[in-house]
Design an enzyme around this catalytic site. Structure first.
Site: not given
Ligand code: G3P
Ligand code: MG
Length: 249
Positions: A16, A58
């Protein structure tokens, strides 16, 4: 654990924002570290500069992850190239805020698949999807896994129209009651949702519907094991090394 194959298939462990527990999130360093740790797929967030160049980042604002200020889309690509995205971690000093093109180069060279989360500024959905899709069209190696996802329904719709061959994941926090209508409307083969908000019955319904199910953000081994036992196909984690070492292959 049921291994998903075909369109939409990512991996049981997806890094992630790269190996973001160990390196500054969404940087080439974090993505490269994820590959070093054995991750075969990563997730990144993408929006665009004022001159419509896709960058991997992000938040809307630059403060948390870089030494810049203000909104990302108020700055030109040239100005964003000058930023430091190391978050003050000395070992990563000078780590740039990456352009999507640089990240694609890295993932291609390391044979790593991608979940590209489209994170448009409100009102810039069309420009963001166009910039991302034209870059993917010209640069993404077709043999590697690629899934678009977005909390922005409009972005999913536009991506479907612009580049229908790229698989889409419906990205939600909690599974909505009308999920079956939504996956049909946006022609999604996956559902990506918050692992803390998904239960076994919901997972089974999604799997019965032949959907890939991926959960974010899971950094606890027991939680990951529980989700996988429900039938979830994979988890997004900030600690891919830990998860790969702890979960069945
Ligand atoms: O795509 C999964 C996750 O990354 C979604 O939430 O806010 O971490 O981008 P966020
Ligand atoms: Mg994400």
């Amino acid at each position: 654990m049921k291994k998903l194959t075909g369109q939409g298939a990512l991996a049981a462990v997806i890094a992630h924002r790269g190996a973001s527990g160990d390196a500054p999130e969404n940087t080439v360093a974090a993505l490269s570290l994820a590959a070093d740790h054995g991750a075969s797929c990563v997730e990144i967030d993408v929006s665009i500069s004022s001159d419509h160049i896709p960058f991997v980042h992000h938040d809307d604002s630059l403060e948390r992850c870089t030494n810049g200020t203000g909104l990302l889309n108020e700055h030109t690509a040239e100005a964003l190239d000058a930023l430091d995205a190391s978050k003050g971690i000395e070992a990563y000093a000078g780590e740039p805020l990456p352009r999507l093109s640089k990240v694609i180069d890295l993932l291609s060279s390391r044979s790593v698949g991608l979940n590209l989360e489209i994170k448009p500024f409100e009102g810039l959905e069309a420009e963001t999807v166009e910039a991302i899709c034209s870059m993917i069209e010209s640069q993404w190696p077709s043999h590697l896994p690629l899934v678009f996802s977005s909390f922005s329904r409009l972005s999913l719709e536009l991506a479907h129209k612009r580049l229908p061959s790229v698989a889409r994941g419906l990205l939600v926090e909690e599974l909505p009651d009308d999920w079956a209508d939504l996956v049909e409307r946006y022609d999604c083969c996956n559902v990506h949702c918050d692992g803390a908000k998904l239960n076994k019955e919901q997972t089974q319904s999604l799997v019965k519907h032949d959907l890939g199910v991926y959960c974010y953000t899971v950094n606890d081994i027991e939680k990951a094991q529980k989700l996988l036992s429900f039938g979830v196909h994979g988890i997004f984690t900030d600690y891919p090394q830990l998860m790969l070492a702890s979960l069945p292959a």
